[in-house]
Design a protein around this motif. Sequence first.
Motif, PDB file in Angstrom:
ATOM      1  N   ALA A  67     -26.592  16.724 -46.422  1.00 16.42           N
ATOM      2  CA  ALA A  67     -26.304  17.098 -45.030  1.00 16.42           C
ATOM      3  C   ALA A  67     -26.491  18.586 -44.773  1.00 16.42           C
ATOM      4  CB  ALA A  67     -24.875  16.684 -44.642  1.00 16.42           C
ATOM      5  N   GLY A  68     -27.318  19.273 -45.590  1.00 19.39           N
ATOM      6  CA  GLY A  68     -27.584  20.682 -45.397  1.00 19.39           C
ATOM      7  C   GLY A  68     -26.532  21.600 -45.967  1.00 19.39           C
ATOM      8  N   ARG A  69     -25.501  21.051 -46.594  1.00 14.48           N
ATOM      9  CA  ARG A  69     -24.431  21.881 -47.139  1.00 14.48           C
ATOM     10  C   ARG A  69     -24.875  22.568 -48.427  1.00 14.48           C
ATOM     11  NH1 ARG A  69     -21.502  17.328 -45.084  1.00 14.48           N
ATOM     12  NH2 ARG A  69     -19.864  17.949 -43.638  1.00 14.48           N
ATOM     13  N   GLY A  70     -24.284  23.730 -48.697  1.00 10.17           N
ATOM     14  CA  GLY A  70     -24.516  24.420 -49.954  1.00 10.17           C
ATOM     15  C   GLY A  70     -25.741  25.311 -49.985  1.00 10.17           C
ATOM     16  N   GLN A  71     -26.605  25.224 -48.978  1.00 10.77           N
ATOM     17  CA  GLN A  71     -27.810  26.039 -48.962  1.00 10.77           C
ATOM     18  C   GLN A  71     -27.519  27.424 -48.395  1.00 10.77           C
ATOM     19  OE1 GLN A  71     -31.088  24.107 -47.009  1.00 10.77           O
ATOM     20  NE2 GLN A  71     -30.657  22.111 -47.944  1.00 10.77           N
ATOM     21  N   CYS A  72     -28.348  28.403 -48.776  1.00 10.88           N
ATOM     22  CA  CYS A  72     -28.200  29.728 -48.198  1.00 10.88           C
ATOM     23  C   CYS A  72     -29.575  30.398 -48.092  1.00 10.88           C
ATOM     24  CB  CYS A  72     -27.236  30.597 -48.998  1.00 10.88           C
ATOM     25  SG  CYS A  72     -27.777  30.991 -50.667  1.00 10.88           S
ATOM     26  N   ARG A  73     -29.683  31.307 -47.145  1.00  6.96           N
ATOM     27  CA  ARG A  73     -30.916  32.073 -46.905  1.00  6.96           C
ATOM     28  C   ARG A  73     -30.730  33.459 -47.485  1.00  6.96           C
ATOM     29  NH1 ARG A  73     -32.143  35.627 -42.698  1.00  6.96           N
ATOM     30  NH2 ARG A  73     -34.364  35.752 -42.069  1.00  6.96           N
ATOM     31  N   VAL A  74     -31.676  33.922 -48.294  1.00  8.12           N
ATOM     32  CA  VAL A  74     -31.605  35.257 -48.889  1.00  8.12           C
ATOM     33  C   VAL A  74     -32.837  36.051 -48.478  1.00  8.12           C
ATOM     34  CG1 VAL A  74     -30.214  34.440 -50.826  1.00  8.12           C
ATOM     35  CG2 VAL A  74     -32.694  34.558 -51.072  1.00  8.12           C
ATOM     36  N   THR A  75     -32.639  37.362 -48.301  1.00 10.72           N
ATOM     37  CA  THR A  75     -33.742  38.215 -47.838  1.00 10.72           C
ATOM     38  C   THR A  75     -34.073  39.350 -48.794  1.00 10.72           C
ATOM     39  OG1 THR A  75     -32.200  39.573 -46.553  1.00 10.72           O
ATOM     40  CG2 THR A  75     -33.231  37.703 -45.430  1.00 10.72           C
ATOM     41  N   ASP A  76     -33.268  39.534 -49.848  1.00 14.31           N
ATOM     42  CA  ASP A  76     -33.578  40.587 -50.821  1.00 14.31           C
ATOM     43  C   ASP A  76     -33.056  40.178 -52.194  1.00 14.31           C
ATOM     44  OD1 ASP A  76     -30.770  41.336 -51.058  1.00 14.31           O
ATOM     45  OD2 ASP A  76     -30.991  42.482 -49.204  1.00 14.31           O
ATOM     46  N   GLU A  77     -33.368  40.994 -53.186  1.00 12.47           N
ATOM     47  CA  GLU A  77     -33.048  40.630 -54.569  1.00 12.47           C
ATOM     48  C   GLU A  77     -31.543  40.594 -54.816  1.00 12.47           C
ATOM     49  OE1 GLU A  77     -34.183  42.141 -59.095  1.00 12.47           O
ATOM     50  OE2 GLU A  77     -35.507  42.629 -57.402  1.00 12.47           O
ATOM     51  N   ASN A  78     -30.771  41.474 -54.160  1.00 17.60           N
ATOM     52  CA  ASN A  78     -29.320  41.459 -54.361  1.00 17.60           C
ATOM     53  C   ASN A  78     -28.707  40.165 -53.837  1.00 17.60           C
ATOM     54  OD1 ASN A  78     -29.186  43.987 -55.587  1.00 17.60           O
ATOM     55  ND2 ASN A  78     -28.966  45.068 -53.634  1.00 17.60           N
ATOM     56  N   GLN A  79     -29.126  39.750 -52.646  1.00 19.52           N
ATOM     57  CA  GLN A  79     -28.628  38.485 -52.117  1.00 19.52           C
ATOM     58  C   GLN A  79     -29.051  37.314 -53.003  1.00 19.52           C
ATOM     59  OE1 GLN A  79     -30.069  38.185 -48.099  1.00 19.52           O
ATOM     60  NE2 GLN A  79     -28.548  39.624 -47.272  1.00 19.52           N
ATOM     61  N   LEU A  80     -30.260  37.377 -53.511  1.00 20.67           N
ATOM     62  CA  LEU A  80     -30.748  36.327 -54.410  1.00 20.67           C
ATOM     63  C   LEU A  80     -29.883  36.252 -55.656  1.00 20.67           C
ATOM     64  CD1 LEU A  80     -32.930  34.253 -55.344  1.00 20.67           C
ATOM     65  CD2 LEU A  80     -34.159  36.227 -56.306  1.00 20.67           C
ATOM     66  N   ARG A  81     -29.577  37.405 -56.245  1.00 22.65           N
ATOM     67  CA  ARG A  81     -28.782  37.425 -57.475  1.00 22.65           C
ATOM     68  C   ARG A  81     -27.386  36.834 -57.223  1.00 22.65           C
ATOM     69  NH1 ARG A  81     -29.848  42.065 -58.504  1.00 22.65           N
ATOM     70  NH2 ARG A  81     -31.483  41.755 -60.077  1.00 22.65           N
ATOM     71  N   GLU A  82     -26.799  37.170 -56.078  1.00 24.25           N
ATOM     72  CA  GLU A  82     -25.481  36.627 -55.740  1.00 24.25           C
ATOM     73  C   GLU A  82     -25.541  35.110 -55.557  1.00 24.25           C
ATOM     74  OE1 GLU A  82     -23.995  38.618 -52.323  1.00 24.25           O
ATOM     75  OE2 GLU A  82     -23.838  40.588 -53.299  1.00 24.25           O
ATOM     76  N   ALA A  83     -26.580  34.657 -54.865  1.00 17.83           N
ATOM     77  CA  ALA A  83     -26.703  33.216 -54.603  1.00 17.83           C
ATOM     78  C   ALA A  83     -26.925  32.432 -55.883  1.00 17.83           C
ATOM     79  CB  ALA A  83     -27.846  32.971 -53.634  1.00 17.83           C
ATOM     80  N   VAL A  84     -27.745  32.947 -56.766  1.00 16.32           N
ATOM     81  CA  VAL A  84     -28.033  32.259 -58.022  1.00 16.32           C
ATOM     82  C   VAL A  84     -26.816  32.292 -58.948  1.00 16.32           C
ATOM     83  CG1 VAL A  84     -29.457  32.319 -60.103  1.00 16.32           C
ATOM     84  CG2 VAL A  84     -30.523  32.599 -57.863  1.00 16.32           C
ATOM     85  N   ALA A  85     -26.125  33.441 -58.976  1.00 18.20           N
ATOM     86  CA  ALA A  85     -24.948  33.571 -59.835  1.00 18.20           C
ATOM     87  C   ALA A  85     -23.830  32.623 -59.418  1.00 18.20           C
ATOM     88  CB  ALA A  85     -24.442  35.011 -59.818  1.00 18.20           C
TER      89      ALA A  85
END
Length: 370
Positions: free
Chosen positions: A156-174
Motif C-alpha cells: 500500500a505504498g508504506r515504508g518507501q522514501c524519496r532521497v535526493t542526496d547521499e546523506n539521505q540515502l545513507r540514513e534510509a538504507v541504515a
Amino acid sequence: MPESPPLREGVALLDVRHDAPEHERRVHHWLGEHIAALLDTPFLADRQDSATRARYFIPNDTLIGRGQARELGIRSDADFFGGMVAEPFMATKAITHPLPGPSAHAPPGWSEGFFHLAGRAVLSGYSAFNIDDAMQAGIRLLLSGPVRVKPVRATAGRGQCRVTDENQLREAVAAQDLDEIATWGLVLEEHLDDVLTYSVGQVQVAGITASYFGTQGLTEDNGGVSVYGGSELLVARGGWKDLLDLAGDEPVYLAIEQARAYEQAAQACFPGFLASRRNYDIAQGINARGHLRSGVLEQSWRIGGASAAEILAIEAFATDPQLTCIRAATVERYGAGFEIPGGAALLYQGDDAEVGPISKFARVEPYGVA
C-alpha cells in the motif's frame, strides 16, 4: 485394512502469512465462500482437517518452494488461487531490477536473464541484498535525480522514501532491517512525479480466464498517510489479446504490453513458477529529466486488493456465457461512519486492531457505465 485417505473436496484457506490483520482475513473468508461457489464445492473454513480434505486452496501469500504444495496436492495453477515461486525474493519486487554490479551479492536462484528479457518493461533501478550494494546502487542512481528506496515486502505504498542526496540515502538504507534485506532484498529506483499507476492482471478460476486493466486510487489512512484506496478495472473474458482489444489509448496499450513482457520473463527465468492470479502495477510519470517514463513496479502473485473485484467479474462471466467484458472495482476507506453504496458487496467494516476503522467493498457494473 489400511484406512483410506480422505476424499478431497472443497476449498480451504491456507495461512502462510500468520500476521495478516483481521480486515484482510475477513476478505479472504469472503473470497473462499465465492470461489467455492464457482467451483460448486463446499467452503471448508471451519473444518480442522481442511488442509487434508481440500482440493483447492487460497493461500494468503505467495507460496515459497514446492514442498508444502506437493504435500497438499497442488500440482498446477488449477489447484489454487495465487502464485508459487522457488525462492523468497522471487515473490517480491526485487526481481524487477538487476544487481548494481558483477560483484554484488546474488541470492540463490537469482537470474541475470530476467532483466535482459524484461528491461524495456521496467524503470531504471537496482535490487540489493546487503547494505554496501544498496549504497552503491543508490549513489549511481542519484546522478540522474531523486531515488525512491523501497522495502520489497511493504504494501500500500508504506515504508518507501524519496532521497535526493547521499546523506539521505545513507540514513534510509541504515534504517532497513539487515536480515530482511538479505532474504527478500531492497529496491532502489528512479523517482517519478505526476504518477498514474495502472493495474494489469489476469486470473483463472473454474475454467474461466479474465484479464483486466485499470487504475489505482489513493486515500488517507487513519494516520493521515496516503495509501492504496482501491482499484477501478475493465475486465475482459479471455487472455492478453482479448484485453489488448479493449485498450483505448497508447498509455494503456503500453502498460498491458509491459505487464505481459514482465510475466513472460518470469516464466522463462524462474523454474517452478506457477500462478492463477497475476497482478502487475505499472507506473507512468515524469522523471527528473522531464521524460515520460513507464514501467512495471512490482508483481503480485497472491491475493491482492483487487481480488474481490476479480472474483465478482468471474462470477458475472460464469452467469452469462455471452458476456465479454465488465467493469469491476474495489474500494477501501478509513475512518468511522462510511456508508456502503447500495448493490455493493461488503467485504469488511469495523475497527481493525492494526489499522483502525476501515470499510472495504467491491462492485461490478456493465461495460459502458461511467
